[in-house]
Design a protein around this motif. Structure first.
Motif, PDB file in Angstrom:
ATOM      1  N   ALA A   1       1.547   6.656  -6.911  1.00  0.00           N
ATOM      2  CA  ALA A   1       0.647   7.746  -7.339  1.00  0.00           C
ATOM      3  C   ALA A   1       1.192   8.961  -7.192  1.00  0.00           C
ATOM      4  O   ALA A   1       1.125  10.506  -7.459  1.00  0.00           O
ATOM      5  N   PHE A   2       1.693   9.346  -5.671  1.00  0.00           N
ATOM      6  CA  PHE A   2       2.002  10.807  -5.392  1.00  0.00           C
ATOM      7  C   PHE A   2       2.937  11.042  -6.832  1.00  0.00           C
ATOM      8  O   PHE A   2       2.579  12.236  -6.973  1.00  0.00           O
TER       9      PHE A   2
ATOM     10  N   VAL B   1       1.946   1.714  -3.495  1.00  0.00           N
ATOM     11  CA  VAL B   1       1.254   1.951  -4.722  1.00  0.00           C
ATOM     12  C   VAL B   1       0.819   3.613  -4.166  1.00  0.00           C
ATOM     13  O   VAL B   1       1.425   4.375  -4.946  1.00  0.00           O
ATOM     14  N   THR B   2       0.686   4.298  -2.974  1.00  0.00           N
ATOM     15  CA  THR B   2       0.821   5.467  -2.860  1.00  0.00           C
ATOM     16  C   THR B   2       1.937   6.000  -3.169  1.00  0.00           C
ATOM     17  O   THR B   2       1.864   7.386  -3.737  1.00  0.00           O
ATOM     18  N   VAL B   3       2.949   5.993  -3.355  1.00  0.00           N
ATOM     19  CA  VAL B   3       4.507   7.150  -3.810  1.00  0.00           C
ATOM     20  C   VAL B   3       4.428   6.434  -4.580  1.00  0.00           C
ATOM     21  O   VAL B   3       4.895   7.788  -5.883  1.00  0.00           O
TER      22      VAL B   3
ATOM     23  N   VAL C   1       0.612  -1.582  -0.218  1.00  0.00           N
ATOM     24  CA  VAL C   1      -0.046   0.120   0.016  1.00  0.00           C
ATOM     25  C   VAL C   1       0.537   1.250  -0.321  1.00  0.00           C
ATOM     26  O   VAL C   1       0.909   2.264  -0.626  1.00  0.00           O
ATOM     27  N   LEU C   2       2.241   1.009   1.432  1.00  0.00           N
ATOM     28  CA  LEU C   2       3.040   2.613   1.214  1.00  0.00           C
ATOM     29  C   LEU C   2       3.131   3.098  -0.217  1.00  0.00           C
ATOM     30  O   LEU C   2       3.687   3.564  -0.850  1.00  0.00           O
TER      31      LEU C   2
END
Length: 143
Positions: free
Chosen positions: A34-35, A30-32, A27-28
């Motif tokens: 996306a950012f 994927v978040t990075v 999840v981390l």
């Protein structure tokens, strides 16, 4: 090349996230990712906003643009140095043209996302005028 590098970094981030913290790491990662994509979109939008304020296909100096061009440059790189959107040359697939106030013009050919070659045509006069006989500057051909 840039696409391969970006994809490799994304896969490496996903693998590292999974191996270090399982689902939380994934999840981390994927978040990075996306950012990072939002940052790239913001950069492209800002660049297009900056060049949209100028007349389409007009640059301050064709000679200065020609001296800064290089093989393999992306359209984003050319927009950054020209500060203007080019005009698509009719009847061609990847040719874009820029002009200056002196009647000089440059046609840049893009293939596979990068500059392949360019050809500048320069007027003999230093005063802004139309219809002046022109001479063709040396072109840069792909090696």
């Amino acid at each position: 090349m840039q696409r391969v590098l970006n994809a490799s970094l994304a896969v490496a981030a996903l693998m590292a996230g999974w191996m270090s913290m399982k689902w939380l790491g994934l999840v981390l990662a994927v978040t990075v990712i996306a950012f990072w994509m939002v940052l790239q979109f913001n950069r492209a939008s800002r660049q297009l906003r900056n060049v949209a304020d100028r007349p389409k296909g007009m640059v301050d100096s064709v000679i200065a643009l020609q001296s800064r061009l290089g093989h393999g440059m992306s359209m984003a790189d050319v927009l950054a140095i020209s500060n203007s959107l080019g005009q698509r040359v009719e009847g061609t697939n990847g040719d874009w043209m820029w002009r200056d106030s002196y009647g000089n013009q440059i046609v840049v050919t893009f293939r596979r996302g990068g500059v392949e070659r360019w050809a500048a045509t320069r007027t003999d006069s230093s005063a802004p005028a139309a219809g002046v006989p022109a001479k063709t500057l040396p072109t840069a051909a792909a090696a």
